[in-house]
Design an enzyme around this catalytic site. Structure first.
Site, mmCIF file in Angstrom:
data_model
loop_
_atom_site.group_PDB
_atom_site.id
_atom_site.type_symbol
_atom_site.label_atom_id
_atom_site.label_comp_id
_atom_site.label_asym_id
_atom_site.label_seq_id
_atom_site.Cartn_x
_atom_site.Cartn_y
_atom_site.Cartn_z
ATOM 1 N N ASP A 1 -8.988 3.650 -1.581
ATOM 2 C CA ASP A 1 -9.925 3.974 -0.498
ATOM 3 C C ASP A 1 -11.215 4.565 -1.064
ATOM 4 O O ASP A 1 -11.409 5.791 -1.088
ATOM 5 C CB ASP A 1 -9.276 4.943 0.485
ATOM 6 C CG ASP A 1 -8.078 4.331 1.184
ATOM 7 O OD1 ASP A 1 -7.905 3.101 1.090
ATOM 8 O OD2 ASP A 1 -7.302 5.080 1.802
ATOM 9 N N ASP B 1 0.844 -1.191 0.000
ATOM 10 C CA ASP B 1 0.000 0.000 0.000
ATOM 11 C C ASP B 1 0.886 1.250 0.000
ATOM 12 O O ASP B 1 2.110 1.165 0.171
ATOM 13 C CB ASP B 1 -0.886 -0.038 1.250
ATOM 14 C CG ASP B 1 -2.034 0.958 1.195
ATOM 15 O OD1 ASP B 1 -2.264 1.575 0.130
ATOM 16 O OD2 ASP B 1 -2.703 1.129 2.234
ATOM 17 N N GLU C 1 2.597 5.052 -4.114
ATOM 18 C CA GLU C 1 2.610 5.961 -5.274
ATOM 19 C C GLU C 1 3.923 6.755 -5.417
ATOM 20 O O GLU C 1 4.218 7.144 -6.556
ATOM 21 C CB GLU C 1 1.432 6.952 -5.170
ATOM 22 C CG GLU C 1 0.072 6.336 -5.367
ATOM 23 C CD GLU C 1 -0.428 5.579 -4.130
ATOM 24 O OE1 GLU C 1 -1.301 4.721 -4.284
ATOM 25 O OE2 GLU C 1 0.083 5.833 -3.027
#
Length: 615
Positions: A264, A141, A144
Site C-alpha cells: 500500500d 494479500d 505476512e
C-alpha cells in the site's frame, strides 16, 4: 505482461479501450466477496449470472480476471470453507486450539500451509471457487500474516465484532499480550513496526504452533511463501495451465511461484522514487515480476504525478494501476493529460512485449532480473553503484523517468557508448565517458534509450496483449556510432504462454538468436533458430529491420532464407535512410537505415547483407 486495472465493472472496462489505453486484466479487491469471506461471491453486488456473462465477454477478447483472497478464514458456523478446514484440522494452533485473530471478515483462523493436509484443502477450495467463478489468477494479500489484533484473543461476549460501522481494522476481540515465553519475549528485540512493541505485534503470536511442532517464531517469514506455493499448486491443478499469482508477502524462492507488488504505497513524489529501488531490490532477491501501484494506493495523486507515474510504471515488469476503495477515482482516463501519457508509454510497452517476455524466460532459466540497476551491465563504473533514479530492462534498455514535481527535463547518467532514443531512434547520445546529460521531458515524455551492440525484437503493439503478440516483428539493430568494426546480438523466446513451464523441448516454443556485424565493406544480419516448428505454425514474420549507426546504403543487397529461394520480392523491399542527430558531439555523418517490405518467417534462419560502411 499487459497493464491491468484494479476495477471490475462493465463501464470501466470499456472506458479504457475507448480512450485507446491498453487493458489486459480486470482486478477485483474484496468487494466481490460475501462478507469479506474467501471463496465466496456477493449475491447483491456480484450476481453470478451477470458476472459470468461479463467474464464470457472479456475472455472472448483475450482479457483476464483476477480476484483477491486473504489467508484469514472467517470463523463462521455457516461458512463452508471454514467448516471444511476445521474438520480437516488445517489451522495454526495455540495451546491446542486454532489461533484466533482478526482481519476483514472479523474473527479468523489462519491456515497452516506447512501442513500437507492444508495444502490439499486449500487447493480444493480454489477448485470449488473456480467452478463458481472462472478466475484466471489469484491475488493473495495480508499474508505476512497481517492481524488487526495482537496476543492471545477470544471472541467478546455480548457484543458484535466487528460492529459493521467505522474502520474495519480496529481490533474488537478480547486480547491479552503474551510475554511469558522466550518466543514471545526473546532476548534479541526487533523494531519491525517502528515502535517498541512485542515481536508478535499485529501478526500471529510467535509462540503459536505449526505442523510438526514448528513455532511461528521460526516460520513467520515463510508464511507468505508457503501461501504462494499452496496457491500455485491449487491453480495449476485446475487446467494444467501456468498459474498467475500476485503476493504481498515474499521470501527467498517466492519468485518461482508468484509476482509481487510493493504493498500500500502512497500517491506522493517520494513514493514514486521509492518504487524504483524497491523494484530493483526485489529483482536481485529473485522476484523478477515486481511493480508498485501506479499513481499510488492512497491518497489521490495529483494529475502531474499520475502522468509521471504511468510513464514510469509502463516499464515496471509488473504494471498495474490500483487504488484504495475510499480514494477518489484515478483510472488513467480520468485526466486527459494522463490518458495521453498512458497511450504513449503503454503503447511502447506493448511493442516491447516480445522483449519483456524473453527477459522473463531468462529470469526463469538464469535468475537474472528483468529490471536491473545500471551497474549490472557496467560493473566497473563505481559511480553507478548507488544510482536508483534510472534502471535497465535487460542488458541494454535504459529508462530515465522524471521523478520531481514541476520538472520538464531530467538529469540522466549515460555510461560510455552510443545510446539511441527508443521513441525516435534517429536521436542519439554519445557518451565518451560516464556523463550526465540534461534531457527534455515535457509532460507526456519519458526518456528510454537503447545501448549499442543490441538487437531488440519488437512488434506493432495493440490494445491487448493477445492481439499485440500476433503482429509482425521489427528488429532494431544498434551499432556504436563512429566504430570501424562492430557486432550486435539479441534473443527472442516465444511459446504458448499458458504452458506450465517456460522451456524448450515441448514442441510449443521457439528460441531465436539474432546477430549482426558491420565493417567498412559489409553489413550483415542473421539468425539462428532453435525448435522452429512453433513459430512457423503461428506464422510470425519480420516485416522490417532497422540498423542504426551506419554511413548509408551501398550495393549488392542480398537476403537468404532457409529453405526458400523466392520468399522475398525484391521490388517490395524499401530502404530508407534517416540521418542521426547526436547529443554529445559527432563529427562524421551517421544514419539509420530502415529495411522495410520484408516477410521473413521468424521460424526460419535468414541472412541479410549489403555493402555499407559504419560512419
Amino acid at each position: 505482461m499487459g497493464i491491468p486495472q484494479s476495477f471490475c465493472s462493465r463501464g470501466r472496462s470499456r472506458k479504457l479501450p475507448k480512450a485507446n489505453i491498453p487493458l489486459d486484466v480486470i482486478w477485483n479487491d474484496d468487494d466481490h466477496m460475501d462478507g469479506h469471506k474467501d471463496f465466496t461471491l456477493n449475491p447483491n453486488a456480484y450476481p453470478r449470472p451477470k458476472l459470468l456473462d461479463f467474464l464470457e465477454r472479456i475472455h472472448a477478447r483475450g482479457m483476464k480476471y483476477i480476484v483477491i483472497i486473504d489467508p484469514g478464514i472467517g470463523v463462521n458456523s455457516s461458512y463452508g470453507t471454514y467448516q471444511r478446514g476445521l474438520a480437516k484440522d488445517v489451522f495454526i494452533k495455540y495451546e491446542g486450539k486454532p489461533y484466533l485473530a482478526q482481519v476483514w471478515p472479523g474473527a479468523v483462523n489462519f491456515p497452516d500451509f506447512l501442513n500437507p493436509t492444508t495444502v490439499s484443502w486449500w487447493g480444493d477450495e480454489i477448485r470449488r471457487f473456480h467452478e463458481l467463478v472462472p478466475v484466471d489468477g489469484l491475488w493473495i494479500d495480508m499474508n505476512e500474516a497481517s492481524n488487526f489484533c495482537s496476543g492471545l484473543c477470544t471472541l467478546p461476549e455480548g457484543k458484535q465484532c466487528p460492529t459493521g460501522t467505522g474502520p474495519g481494522w480496529i481490533c474488537c476481540l478480547d486480547c491479552k499480550n503474551i510475554t511469558n515465553t522466550k518466543w514471545d519475549d526473546p532476548p534479541y528485540k526487533i523494531n519491525a513496526s517502528g515502535t517498541q512493541v512485542p515481536i508478535g505485534y499485529k501478526t500471529i503470536a510467535t509462540s503459536a504452533v505449526h505442523y510438526n511442532g514448528v513455532r511461528e517464531y521460526d516460520a513467520h517469514s515463510i508464511y507468505g511463501f508457503s501461501h504462494a506455493v499452496a496457491t500455485h499448486k491449487g491453480l495449476q491443478a485446475l487446467e494444467g495451465k501456468r498459474p498467475f499469482i500476485l503476493s504481498r508477502s515474499t521470501f527467498v524462492g517466492s519468485g518461482h511461484y508468484t509476482a509481487h507488488w510493493t504493498g500500500d504505497n502512497q500517491g506522493t513524489w517520494n513514493d514514486i522514487k521509492y518504487s524504483i529501488y524497491t523494484m530493483l531490490n526485489f529483482g536481485i532477491f529473485g522476484v523478477p515480476m515486481v511493480g508498485s501501484d501506479i499513481c499510488g494506493f492512497y491518497p489521490q495523486p495529483t494529475e502531474e504525478l499520475c502522468n509521471r507515474w504511468i510513464e514510469l510504471g509502463a516499464f515496471y515488469p509488473f504494471s498495474r494501476d490500483h487504488a484504495n476503495y475510499y480514494s477518489p477515482r484515478q483510472e488513467l482516463y480520468q485526466w486527459e493529460t494522463v490518458a495521453t501519457s498512458a497511450r504513449n508509454a503503454l503503447g511502447m510497452r506493448y511493442k516491447l512485449l516480445p522483449y519483456l517476455y524473453t527477459l522473463t524466460y531468462e529470469a526463469h532459466t538464469t535468475g537474472a532480473p528483468i529490471a536491473r540497476p545500471l551497474f549490472f551491465s557496467f560493473p566497473n563504473i563505481p559511480d553507478l553503484y548507488g544510482l536508483s533514479t534510472q534502471f535497465l530492462l535487460g542488458e541494454s534498455l535504459m529508462v530515465s523517468p522524471v521523478l520531481d514535481q514541476g520538472r520538464t527535463n531530467v538529469s540522466a547518467v549515460f555510461p560510455p557508448g552510443t545510446w539511441y532514443s527508443l521513441f525516435d531512434p534517429s536521436q542519439a547520445i554519445i557518451s565518451k565517458e560516464t556523463q550526465t546529460f540534461i534531457l527534455d521531458a515535457p509532460l507526456h515524455v519519458i526518456n528510454v534509450h537503447l545501448y549499442q551492440n543490441t538487437i531488440l525484437p519488437m512488434q506493432r503493439g495493440g490494445m491487448i496483449s493477445k492481439e499485440a503478440r500476433m503482429t509482425p516483428f521489427t528488429l532494431l539493430v544498434t551499432f556504436p556510432a563512429g566504430a570501424t568494426n562492430a557486432n550486435a546480438k539479441g534473443r527472442l523466446f516465444l511459446d504458448d504462454d499458458e504452458l506450465p513451464e517456460m522451456e524448450l523441448g515441448n514442441g510449443q516454443s521457439t528460441y531465436v538468436e539474432f546477430s549482426a556485424s558491420a565493417s567498412e565493406q559489409l553489413v550483415k544480419v542473421w539468425s539462428d533458430v532453435k525448435e522452429s516448428k512453433f513459430a512457423l505454425e503461428k506464422g510470425w514474420v519480420i516485416e522490417k529491420i532497422s540498423v542504426l549507426g551506419l554511413s548509408g546504403v551501398g550495393g549488392s543487397f542480398a537476403i537468404e532464407v532457409e529453405g526458400d529461394v523466392d520468399i522475398l520480392d525484391a521490388s517490395k523491399v524499401q530502404l530508407v535512410e534517416t540521418e542521426h542527430k547526436f547529443m554529445g558531439g559527432m563529427e562524421t555523418k551517421s544514419v539509420m537505415v530502415d529495411v522495410g517490405g520484408l516477410n521473413i518467417p521468424i521460424g526460419k534462419k535468414f541472412t541479410m547483407s549489403w555493402k555499407m560502411g559504419i560512419s
